[in-house]
Write a protein that holds these residues in place. Structure first.
Motif, short mmCIF file in Angstrom:
data_model
loop_
_atom_site.label_atom_id
_atom_site.label_comp_id
_atom_site.label_asym_id
_atom_site.label_seq_id
_atom_site.Cartn_x
_atom_site.Cartn_y
_atom_site.Cartn_z
N LYS A 122 0.81 -1.25 0.12
CA LYS A 122 -0.04 -0.06 0.02
C LYS A 122 1.01 1.37 0.00
O LYS A 122 1.73 1.42 0.71
CB LYS A 122 -0.81 0.05 1.30
N ASP A 123 0.53 2.07 -0.72
CA ASP A 123 1.04 3.35 -1.06
C ASP A 123 0.85 4.15 0.29
O ASP A 123 -0.17 4.40 0.57
CB ASP A 123 1.01 4.21 -2.04
N VAL A 124 1.87 4.72 0.98
CA VAL A 124 1.68 5.73 2.22
C VAL A 124 1.41 6.93 1.48
O VAL A 124 1.99 7.50 0.49
CB VAL A 124 2.90 5.91 2.91
N SER A 125 0.40 7.75 2.17
CA SER A 125 -0.11 8.97 1.55
C SER A 125 0.96 10.07 1.76
O SER A 125 1.91 10.03 2.54
CB SER A 125 -1.40 9.44 2.26
N GLN A 126 0.95 10.80 0.88
CA GLN A 126 1.94 12.01 0.83
C GLN A 126 1.89 12.91 2.19
O GLN A 126 1.03 13.08 2.61
CB GLN A 126 1.34 13.07 -0.27
N GLN A 127 3.11 13.36 2.66
CA GLN A 127 3.36 13.94 3.77
C GLN A 127 2.84 15.36 3.57
O GLN A 127 3.09 15.94 2.70
CB GLN A 127 4.69 13.99 4.22
N ARG A 128 2.21 16.04 4.70
CA ARG A 128 1.74 17.45 4.54
C ARG A 128 2.91 18.23 4.63
O ARG A 128 2.69 19.38 4.13
CB ARG A 128 0.75 17.61 5.79
N ASP A 129 4.07 17.98 5.31
CA ASP A 129 4.88 19.08 5.20
C ASP A 129 5.85 18.99 4.30
O ASP A 129 6.85 19.79 4.04
CB ASP A 129 5.77 18.65 6.72
N PHE A 130 5.58 18.24 3.01
CA PHE A 130 6.48 18.10 1.77
C PHE A 130 5.36 18.00 0.67
O PHE A 130 5.38 16.77 0.09
CB PHE A 130 7.44 16.97 1.97
#
Length: 83
Positions: free
Chosen positions: A52-60
């Motif tokens: 499963k792909d981990v969702s995009q980080q909010r700080d990047f």
């Protein structure tokens, strides 16, 4: 050296387990990271039961139309052979 790092992590994984593989590199795509995990698992006698792909980080955040710099996948693995 990411494939070597994954191999080291898999060498201490029990017969089944979960690996969180992350990297922060613009030269490696999400698809390439997924392939690294599949290839390392196969090379070390594991079957990838789920990935499963981990969702995009909010700080990047990624720029519009670009892939995020920080990437991650969560893999559930099961040993298929003894090593």
């Amino acid at each position: 050296d990411y494939a070597e790092l994954l191999g080291s992590a898999l060498s201490v994984l029990s017969n089944q387990g979960i690996v969180l593989a992350c990297l922060n590199h613009h030269g490696v795509s999400q698809g390439a990271l997924r392939r690294f995990v599949h290839e390392a698992a196969q090379a070390h006698g594991f079957h990838v039961e789920s990935l499963k792909d981990v969702s995009q980080q909010r700080d990047f955040p990624a720029a519009a139309g670009e892939e995020p710099l920080a990437k991650g996948v969560l893999a559930r693995l099961r040993r298929t052979s003894t090593r």
